[in-house]
Write a protein that holds these residues in place. Structure first.
Motif, short mmCIF file in Angstrom:
data_model
loop_
_atom_site.label_atom_id
_atom_site.label_comp_id
_atom_site.label_asym_id
_atom_site.label_seq_id
_atom_site.Cartn_x
_atom_site.Cartn_y
_atom_site.Cartn_z
N LEU A 69 34.74 52.38 -5.53
CA LEU A 69 33.24 52.20 -5.61
C LEU A 69 32.87 50.63 -5.73
O LEU A 69 31.83 50.44 -4.79
N ASP A 70 33.52 49.98 -6.33
CA ASP A 70 33.45 48.57 -6.27
C ASP A 70 33.34 47.91 -4.75
O ASP A 70 32.42 47.11 -4.48
N ASN A 115 29.69 45.92 -0.28
CA ASN A 115 29.23 46.09 1.09
C ASN A 115 27.78 46.67 1.49
O ASN A 115 27.54 46.71 2.33
N ASN A 116 27.25 46.86 0.24
CA ASN A 116 25.93 47.74 0.34
C ASN A 116 24.56 46.64 0.71
O ASN A 116 24.36 45.96 -0.26
N SER A 136 22.60 52.60 -7.37
CA SER A 136 22.98 53.75 -7.94
C SER A 136 22.90 54.83 -7.18
O SER A 136 23.81 55.85 -7.39
N THR A 137 22.11 54.90 -6.00
CA THR A 137 22.05 56.02 -5.10
C THR A 137 23.41 56.13 -4.42
O THR A 137 23.96 57.04 -4.36
N VAL A 138 23.95 54.95 -4.00
CA VAL A 138 25.21 54.87 -3.32
C VAL A 138 26.37 55.42 -4.04
O VAL A 138 27.02 56.39 -3.50
N LEU A 146 29.55 54.13 4.12
CA LEU A 146 28.29 53.65 3.72
C LEU A 146 27.43 53.14 5.02
O LEU A 146 26.27 53.04 4.72
N ASN A 147 28.05 52.30 6.03
CA ASN A 147 27.09 52.00 6.96
C ASN A 147 26.40 52.73 7.73
O ASN A 147 25.37 52.67 8.11
N LEU A 148 27.00 54.06 7.88
CA LEU A 148 26.35 55.05 8.67
C LEU A 148 25.30 55.73 7.82
O LEU A 148 24.23 56.05 8.20
#
Lengths: 96, 96
Positions: A55-56, A61-62, A69-71, B21-23
Motif C-alpha cells: 500500500l505504501d 505513486n498516487n 484514502s479511496t485508493v 493505480l495508473n489505470l
C-alpha cells in the motif's frame, strides 16, 4: 461538448474497463502463484506487513484524482479478493 | 521454488499494483470529464442502464481467475469511487 464527444469518452472508458479487468486478472494469477510457493514453504498466506508495504508503494505513486484514502479502500478490496483465490486453492489442495 | 523466485513474483506484483493505480486514476479522470459534459447538458450523473452495460461488457471479457461475481463486486467499488469524484466536482461547481 457534443454527444459525439460523450460517446468517445464512453468508448475510452469501456476500453479502460477491459484493461483494468486484464490487469486485475493478471494480479490474481500472480497472487495464486505466490500462494502456491508459500503453501510449499509452509508460510502464512496473509502477511499484514507485506500488505502495508504494498500500500505504501502504491500511495507513493498516487497523483490523483483519487484521494489516498479511496485508493487504500479500493486496493484493500482487490487484496481481499486475491487472498480468497489463494484460500480456494488451499481448500482444493486439502481435498486432493 | 526458491525465495528468489518469491521475490521476483513480489516485484512483479508491485509493478502490477502501480499499473493498476495508473489505470484506475486514468479511469477517474475520464469519469470526471464525462461528469462535466453531463453537468453542462443537465443530465443525471448516475445512469444504472449504462452501468449495467459496462458490467456486461467487462464480464464478456472475463477469463478468470476471478469469478464473475467477484469482478462485479470489485468494479462496483471502482464505479462508486468514480461517481464520488463527479459529486465532489458538482459540489465545487455549486460553490463557485
Amino acid at each position: 461538448m457534443s454527444n459525439q464527444q460523450l460517446d468517445q469518452l464512453r468508448n475510452d472508458l469501456d476500453e479502460v474497463n477491459v484493461e483494468l479487468l486484464n490487469l486485475i486478472s493478471k494480479r490474481g494469477d500472480l497472487v495464486k502463484q505466490i500462494g502456491q510457493v508459500k503453501e510449499q514453504q509452509g508460510m502464512n498466506r496473509f502477511d499484514p506487513v507485506r500488505e502495508r508495504a504494498m500500500l505504501d508503494r502504491i500511495l507513493e505513486n498516487n497523483e490523483g484524482p483519487f484521494e489516498n484514502s479511496t485508493v487504500v479502500q479500493l486496493f484493500k478490496e482487490i487484496f481481499k479478493a486475491s487472498l480468497e483465490l489463494q484460500e480456494d486453492d488451499h481448500r482444493k489442495a486439502l481435498l486432493v
